[in-house]
Design a protein around this motif. Sequence first.
Motif, short mmCIF file in Angstrom:
data_model
loop_
_atom_site.label_atom_id
_atom_site.label_comp_id
_atom_site.label_asym_id
_atom_site.label_seq_id
_atom_site.Cartn_x
_atom_site.Cartn_y
_atom_site.Cartn_z
N ASP A 93 29.79 42.72 14.33
CA ASP A 93 30.27 43.73 15.14
C ASP A 93 30.42 43.45 16.71
O ASP A 93 30.31 42.42 17.03
CB ASP A 93 29.39 44.85 14.86
N ALA A 94 30.71 45.12 17.01
CA ALA A 94 31.25 44.72 18.04
C ALA A 94 29.98 43.76 19.41
O ALA A 94 30.35 43.42 20.55
CB ALA A 94 31.70 46.55 19.30
N SER A 127 34.33 48.56 11.51
CA SER A 127 35.30 49.04 11.95
C SER A 127 35.97 48.27 13.52
O SER A 127 34.92 48.17 14.27
CB SER A 127 35.61 50.88 12.05
N PRO A 128 37.21 48.58 14.22
CA PRO A 128 37.42 47.87 14.84
C PRO A 128 37.14 48.39 16.23
O PRO A 128 36.36 47.76 17.06
CB PRO A 128 38.90 47.57 15.41
N CYS A 129 36.93 49.75 16.05
CA CYS A 129 36.20 50.10 17.58
C CYS A 129 34.58 49.85 17.79
O CYS A 129 33.44 50.40 18.46
CB CYS A 129 36.80 51.94 17.52
N GLY A 130 33.67 49.63 16.31
CA GLY A 130 32.60 48.96 16.43
C GLY A 130 31.37 50.50 16.06
O GLY A 130 30.37 49.87 16.08
N SER A 131 31.88 51.14 15.34
CA SER A 131 31.17 52.53 15.78
C SER A 131 30.94 52.76 13.62
O SER A 131 29.72 53.55 13.74
CB SER A 131 31.64 54.11 15.75
N TRP A 132 31.57 51.93 12.64
CA TRP A 132 30.96 52.05 11.25
C TRP A 132 30.94 51.21 10.45
O TRP A 132 31.83 50.02 10.79
CB TRP A 132 32.51 52.72 11.13
N GLU A 192 43.81 49.04 12.55
CA GLU A 192 44.18 50.04 12.62
C GLU A 192 42.89 50.86 11.64
O GLU A 192 42.41 51.88 12.10
CB GLU A 192 44.66 50.60 12.15
N GLY A 193 42.03 49.90 11.66
CA GLY A 193 40.99 50.47 11.14
C GLY A 193 40.93 50.75 9.36
O GLY A 193 40.14 51.22 9.16
N ALA A 211 41.89 43.06 13.45
CA ALA A 211 40.88 43.34 14.67
C ALA A 211 40.69 42.04 15.13
O ALA A 211 41.10 40.49 14.78
CB ALA A 211 40.13 43.75 13.81
#
Length: 290
Positions: free
Chosen positions: A103-104, A149-154, A204-205, A283
Amino acid sequence: MQADHFLKVGAHLGEGPCWIDGALWFVDIKGNTVFKVDPETHALTRWATPEHVGWVLPSAHDGLIVGLQSGPHRLDPESGTLTQIAQVHTDLPDNRLNDAAIDAEGRVWFGSMDNLEESETGVVFVLDKGDVREAGIPATTITNGPAISPCGSWLYHVDTIGRRVYRHAIQADGTAGDGELFLDFTTPDRDDWGHPDGAICDAEGGIWQGFFGGAAARRFAPDGTLTHEVRFPVSNVTKITLGGPDGRTAYATTARQGLGEAELAAQPQAGDLFTFRVDVPAAPPRSANT
């Protein structure tokens, strides 16, 4: 789309492909082997492991992190030395590790499974700076993914036997929130899709999902819409990774496991590596904080 044959391997259970520092890494779980492939020369280097090995991931520290049956280990590619980081499932000798993602924050989320594929003893763990804890996701027989997810939230958790994918919010404390159904492959129109196996997220997730017994990999948008399907000449597509200079080359592992003599004769490339091009790149890379 059709996948192209990339390299003869003949893995019993090829899995865990990962693009690390310009090379393709993957494992043969039941063959107890970690592999590295030079994408230009196709030169193949291998490291034997004393136990089933589920995955290989980059570390921000020395070496690589690999998921052996007894728990995560550090692998020194120069010497081949394996050093145990933590133990899991000491009371469940039939369990092994199966798949993982970073993860992030550099935490490694990894799952276990019943090697006999019978009991719901598969658990998702989190490796964080050397410490291991359970992620709080309900047990299943075979955990797969997870994809993050690339945003690290999911976090996307794959229940292979149940043929469903669940989405969990990643909490600030490094545990998973309650799951919500994201993809359902039990519907009549998806009966011939096989079982969802390894999964990753692109830039893009979007979620790329391999299908064991389904001869395909498929991409789903963040809202669950099917966007791409890639067909293979072999049944058991386990997982893909995205790499290459522009991050748009997909590499897929496959497996011979579960195929009878007639099926193996009809699928001489089962267990090999395959490749295809994608529109959305990988990602940004992440490394484990352990």
